[in-house]
Motif scaffolding. Structure first.
Motif, mmCIF file in Angstrom:
data_model
loop_
_atom_site.group_PDB
_atom_site.id
_atom_site.type_symbol
_atom_site.label_atom_id
_atom_site.label_comp_id
_atom_site.label_asym_id
_atom_site.label_seq_id
_atom_site.Cartn_x
_atom_site.Cartn_y
_atom_site.Cartn_z
ATOM 1 N N PHE A 1 -14.551 44.488 35.187
ATOM 2 C CA PHE A 1 -15.123 43.150 34.557
ATOM 3 C C PHE A 1 -15.838 43.937 33.123
ATOM 4 N N ILE A 2 -15.879 42.324 32.449
ATOM 5 C CA ILE A 2 -17.179 42.348 31.236
ATOM 6 C C ILE A 2 -18.620 41.382 31.303
ATOM 7 N N ARG A 3 -19.504 41.772 31.906
ATOM 8 C CA ARG A 3 -20.384 40.987 32.198
ATOM 9 C C ARG A 3 -20.859 39.715 30.662
ATOM 10 N N LEU A 4 -20.899 38.726 30.844
ATOM 11 C CA LEU A 4 -20.677 37.739 29.916
ATOM 12 C C LEU A 4 -22.284 37.056 29.871
ATOM 13 N N GLY A 5 -23.159 37.016 30.805
ATOM 14 C CA GLY A 5 -24.259 36.416 30.655
ATOM 15 C C GLY A 5 -25.223 37.356 31.543
ATOM 16 N N ASP A 6 -26.372 36.847 31.709
ATOM 17 C CA ASP A 6 -27.488 37.120 32.696
ATOM 18 C C ASP A 6 -27.422 36.916 34.046
ATOM 19 N N GLY B 1 -23.065 34.021 40.755
ATOM 20 C CA GLY B 1 -22.936 33.255 39.771
ATOM 21 C C GLY B 1 -22.778 33.930 38.370
ATOM 22 N N VAL B 2 -22.680 34.935 38.256
ATOM 23 C CA VAL B 2 -23.156 35.698 36.816
ATOM 24 C C VAL B 2 -21.379 35.165 35.845
ATOM 25 N N PRO B 3 -22.507 35.207 34.905
ATOM 26 C CA PRO B 3 -20.632 34.181 34.199
ATOM 27 C C PRO B 3 -19.159 35.941 33.695
#
Length: 151
Positions: free
Chosen positions: A56-61, A80-82
């Motif tokens: 995956f790629i983390r899109l948010g904090d 809840g991390v995007p």
């Protein structure tokens, strides 16, 4: 309106569709298990131990109070991390290909069976059964009687 709805529901094709959806859902679970538990681990092993479900790629904090693993897709998603879960997408694409291929095989088998049945029916209609010896003998007697009657 209720009578129309009841008539609609009671039609044969609606009931067939309902049965197909239920069977399809059960079949989907089998295919998901096949993909997750059999095929993807083999693909992961062949590709050097890759586990596609955790890519995956983390899109948010990440929340400040998060205490789980930073490499766990499930834990981060639960927090809840995007995330852009391309590994899960690959798994679902493989699922789809397996289902599509199995449906193709089923339709192909049904088409072959129907074609074979149609050929057999056509062969039965085209070739009349051979006449029995009794029928042949009766025809000869008839023809002989006609010939005597003309004389």
């Amino acid at each position: 309106m209720f009578k129309e709805f009841r008539a609609f529901i009671m039609r044969g094709n609606v009931l067939d569709l309902a049965v197909a959806v239920i069977i399809g859902a059960a079949f989907g679970k089998i295919v998901t298990s096949l993909t997750d538990d059999v095929i993807m681990p083999v693909i992961g092993k062949l590709s050097g131990g890759l586990d596609f479900s955790s890519h995956f790629i983390r899109l948010g904090d990440i929340p400040a109070d998060y205490k789980g693993s930073l490499t766990s897709y499930a834990d981060l998603k639960k927090a809840g991390v995007p995330l852009l879960g391309y590994g899960e997408f690959i798994t679902q694409a493989v699922n789809f290909l397996i289902v599509a291929f199995i449906i193709f095989l089923l339709v192909r088998a049904v088409n072959k069976a129907m074609t074979l049945g149609a050929r057999r029916a056509a062969a039965e209609v085209a070739a009349p059964p051979p006449e029995s010896a009794d029928v042949i003998l009766l025809r000869e007697i008839r023809d002989e009687l006609r010939a005597r009657g003309r004389q």
